[in-house]
Design a protein around this motif. Structure first.
Motif, mmCIF file in Angstrom:
data_model
loop_
_atom_site.group_PDB
_atom_site.id
_atom_site.type_symbol
_atom_site.label_atom_id
_atom_site.label_comp_id
_atom_site.label_asym_id
_atom_site.label_seq_id
_atom_site.Cartn_x
_atom_site.Cartn_y
_atom_site.Cartn_z
ATOM 1 N N VAL A 289 0.836 -1.206 0.000
ATOM 2 C CA VAL A 289 0.000 0.000 0.000
ATOM 3 C C VAL A 289 0.868 1.252 0.000
ATOM 4 O O VAL A 289 0.507 2.272 -0.615
ATOM 5 N N GLU A 290 2.023 1.180 0.649
ATOM 6 C CA GLU A 290 2.919 2.339 0.668
ATOM 7 C C GLU A 290 3.479 2.660 -0.720
ATOM 8 O O GLU A 290 3.937 3.779 -0.957
ATOM 9 N N LEU A 291 3.450 1.709 -1.628
ATOM 10 C CA LEU A 291 3.923 1.956 -2.990
ATOM 11 C C LEU A 291 2.917 2.774 -3.807
ATOM 12 O O LEU A 291 3.266 3.311 -4.855
ATOM 13 N N LEU A 292 1.685 2.836 -3.333
ATOM 14 C CA LEU A 292 0.615 3.485 -4.083
ATOM 15 C C LEU A 292 0.519 4.967 -3.759
ATOM 16 O O LEU A 292 0.807 5.395 -2.641
ATOM 17 N N LYS A 293 0.081 5.728 -4.750
ATOM 18 C CA LYS A 293 -0.175 7.151 -4.580
ATOM 19 C C LYS A 293 -1.659 7.408 -4.802
ATOM 20 O O LYS A 293 -2.333 6.648 -5.512
ATOM 21 N N PRO A 294 -2.199 8.474 -4.207
ATOM 22 C CA PRO A 294 -3.601 8.819 -4.485
ATOM 23 C C PRO A 294 -3.828 8.945 -5.996
ATOM 24 O O PRO A 294 -3.024 9.544 -6.708
ATOM 25 N N ILE A 310 -8.829 -2.383 0.781
ATOM 26 C CA ILE A 310 -9.430 -1.351 1.628
ATOM 27 C C ILE A 310 -8.426 -0.267 2.017
ATOM 28 O O ILE A 310 -8.735 0.922 1.908
ATOM 29 N N PRO A 311 -7.195 -0.598 2.454
ATOM 30 C CA PRO A 311 -6.225 0.473 2.723
ATOM 31 C C PRO A 311 -5.919 1.302 1.480
ATOM 32 O O PRO A 311 -5.714 2.521 1.583
ATOM 33 N N ALA A 312 -5.881 0.655 0.311
ATOM 34 C CA ALA A 312 -5.626 1.404 -0.930
ATOM 35 C C ALA A 312 -6.768 2.371 -1.225
ATOM 36 O O ALA A 312 -6.544 3.513 -1.648
ATOM 37 N N ALA A 313 -8.004 1.922 -1.000
ATOM 38 C CA ALA A 313 -9.150 2.815 -1.226
ATOM 39 C C ALA A 313 -9.129 3.980 -0.260
ATOM 40 O O ALA A 313 -9.469 5.115 -0.635
ATOM 41 N N CYS A 317 -7.095 5.598 -3.848
ATOM 42 C CA CYS A 317 -6.784 4.893 -5.091
ATOM 43 C C CYS A 317 -8.086 4.330 -5.677
ATOM 44 O O CYS A 317 -9.074 4.139 -4.971
ATOM 45 N N HIS A 318 -8.061 4.054 -6.972
ATOM 46 C CA HIS A 318 -9.181 3.399 -7.631
ATOM 47 C C HIS A 318 -8.926 1.893 -7.544
ATOM 48 O O HIS A 318 -7.903 1.403 -8.034
ATOM 49 N N LYS A 343 -18.032 2.855 -1.869
ATOM 50 C CA LYS A 343 -18.225 3.612 -3.105
ATOM 51 C C LYS A 343 -16.934 3.733 -3.903
ATOM 52 O O LYS A 343 -16.938 4.193 -5.047
ATOM 53 N N LYS A 344 -15.813 3.321 -3.316
ATOM 54 C CA LYS A 344 -14.501 3.496 -3.945
ATOM 55 C C LYS A 344 -13.916 2.187 -4.464
ATOM 56 O O LYS A 344 -12.841 2.195 -5.067
ATOM 57 N N ILE A 345 -14.595 1.068 -4.198
ATOM 58 C CA ILE A 345 -14.078 -0.244 -4.603
ATOM 59 C C ILE A 345 -15.115 -0.953 -5.460
ATOM 60 O O ILE A 345 -16.279 -1.055 -5.079
#
Length: 553
Positions: A289-294, A310-313, A317-318, A343-345
């Motif tokens: 998840v730390e590799l991901l950006k908004p 869920i942490p990514a959402a 993130c999409h 609503k984000k997943i």
């Protein structure tokens, strides 16, 4: 460090925490020299010093003294039904008579020699003297029942007579640690397991055969000694590759297996008997998840109840999350609502390969051509099914073959796998390359996630899907040849040479392998070099793999 195998594991982490294909040539870190010092040899890349009891170092003199002093009554040996009264034992310990006004001061000043036992009072009343108390000292620290110079100096400053007396101390079941109880009960010399994985109020054990006759006692001891644990289960078979769950037996406590866990500040609810959850993967979930950006896009192929999704959402993130297990899918939806990211997943309940060839392909074909070089959106595909995930990588071959090549960065894949190979990093890379049909030398990184068992590692290989894999168009003749095989009920990868090929027998029959002669394929315009004949593994008839397509070598 007390446990030698953990020292070896730390060495492996230090050496392989983030390495490329040439990691084996790096110099030995200092901790490896320490391993060599204890074992008498330099360990290999993933070596573990092997001992009869691989998880502990030999008992020290202090350990043996501790065992003799604080072992429960020897009559409990072989007990299978817990009898707490049978653990009572009286031992002789040193005590110091002090005035009750200075008890707290001395507890702080002499804390290094005061007896520390679970549920044990360190200060007891002196019979017949209301103004005095007896401070119980640790006989291991005072082998001669006499205080050292530093302790005597403390007592002198407080006007306390330094005379040490003997005191008969009764120890009960409550005063023994779980490991001490189990070591006293199990047959002498056999391995003692007091560790477990905690999932909410559930303690999950993997008992060995010799421990099974004592399993109900072990379960009750764990409940007694671990506040908050109200149910203990033991895994009774291996994890099912299809749904990633396993059969379990409730050893002690309530039979409620619906629980709540908190990981990385996110709450999840689940039925532990029907879905997969491993608390040892918390750090790995966080790492990805730390590799991901908004604004990034995450495709979670084997999402479970959502520890990646869920942490990514929540990080804006999409997210596209999928799991074949209907129970996992339902709990995924539940946890999305629980964490207010429903609503984000976009959630799916389908075969992993179908998910890649359907929603993933559709989204990539739509979004990649629209990306511009200055745009920073990244696409990540997580494939956390260690037993089988590398076998799904062939789905990326020519996934976007009819789509225009985008100029943006290609999707990054994070694929998990187990390995018992002497060089696990090389092993998982070679398996990934076999599925992708291309080399990943210099184009991937391998991360050691955890040691699953002796000589068994869990790893994550990360790489951007090569453009020649994702976009290369197969020639027309190859497509015709695929149709020929499908019409006869075979699943395989046709060879591009004249030789023997091993093809799996008609779909659904896993036990038969037939040999057929592969025709020479003349592909005008194909820039492929002749493929080597490969021995294909037998088709495993699970729902995750049932839709495996025919693909060119």
């Amino acid at each position: 460090m007390r446990t030698l195998w953990r020292l070896g594991y730390s060495a492996r982490l230090l050496k392989t925490n983030k390495f490329g294909t040439a990691a084996a040539n790096t110099s030995f870190p200092a901790v490896w020299m320490l391993l060599a010092r204890y074992s008498g040899r330099i360990p290999g890349l993933f070596a573990v010093v092997k001992k009869n009891r691989f998880f502990t170092m030999p008992d020290t003199v202090e350990d043996k003294a501790d065992l003799e002093l604080y072992s429960p009554h020897p009559g409990v040996r072989g007990m299978t039904q817990l009898d707490r009264e049978a653990f009572k034992r009286t031992v002789v310990v040193p005590v110091l008579k002090i005035k009750k006004e200075i008890v707290n001061t001395l507890l702080k000043s002499l804390k290094h020699v005061v007896l520390q036992r679970p549920g044990l009072k360190r200060v007891v009343e002196e019979p017949g003297d209301e103004d005095s108390r007896l401070l119980i000292l640790d006989p291991r620290k005072l082998p001669e029942f006499s205080l050292g110079e530093s302790e005597q100096e403390v007592l002198k400053q407080l006007n306390v007579h330094p005379e040490v007396s003997k005191y008969n101390l009764e120890l009960t079941y409550e005063n023994f640690k779980s490991e001490e109880i189990l070591r006293a009960v199990l047959p002498e010399g056999q391995e003692v397991t007091s560790g477990f994985s905690r999932v909410g109020h559930i303690a999950h054990l993997n008992l060995r055969d010799h421990q099974l006759p004592y399993r109900h006692l072990i379960g009750q001891v764990i409940i007694d000694k671990n506040p908050g644990i109200t149910c203990v289960v033991n895994k009774t078979n291996i994890i099912d590759s299809t749904y990633r769950n396993f059969q379990m037996e409730v050893l002690a406590g309530e039979s409620n297996l619906v629980t709540k866990v908190k990981e990385n500040n996110i709450v999840y609810e689940l039925d532990f008997s029907k879905v997969y959850w491993n608390p040892r993967l918390s750090t790995e979930h966080s790492r990805i998840v730390e590799l991901l950006k908004p604004g990034d896009v995450l495709f979670d192929v084997f999402a479970g109840i959502g520890p990646f999704a869920i942490p990514a959402a929540k990080k804006k993130c999409h997210v596209f999350a999928n799991d074949l297990n209907p129970e996992s899918y339902n709990w995924l939806l539940h946890n999305c609502k629980l964490n207010k990211v429903d609503k984000k997943i976009k959630a799916f309940n389908m075969d992993g390969r179908d998910f890649l060839l359907g929603p993933v392909r559709e989204e990539l074909s739509k979004e990649l051509p629209l990306q511009k070089e200055e745009q920073k959106t990244s696409f990540h595909i997580v494939m956390n099914l260690p037993a089988l995930a590398t076998e799904f990588l062939d789905a990326f071959r020519h996934l976007l073959v009819r789509e225009p090549c985008g100029t943006a960065d290609l999707p990054m894949v994070h694929c998990y796998g187990f390995s018992k190979h002497e060089n696990p990093a090389k092993d998982i890379q070679e398996r990934a390359e076999a599925s992708l049909g291309t080399s990943l030398d210099g184009r991937c990184s391998t991360y050691l996630v955890r040691n699953v068992a002796p000589n068994k590692e869990m790893l994550c290989i990360s790489f951007q899907i090569p453009v020649d894999v994702l976009y290369k168009r197969p020639c027309a003749d190859e497509g015709k040849e695929q149709t020929f095989y499908v019409a006869r009920g075979f699943q395989a990868t046709p060879c591009a040479v004249s030789s023997w090929s091993h093809l799996v027998s008609p779909v659904g029959h896993t036990s038969h392998v037939v040999r057929i002669l592969c025709l020479v394929v003349e592909c005008g315009g194909c820039q492929q070099e002749p493929a080597h004949v490969q021995q294909l593994q037998g088709f495993t008839h699970t729902r995750r793999q049932r839709s495996a397509p025919l693909i060119p070598a």
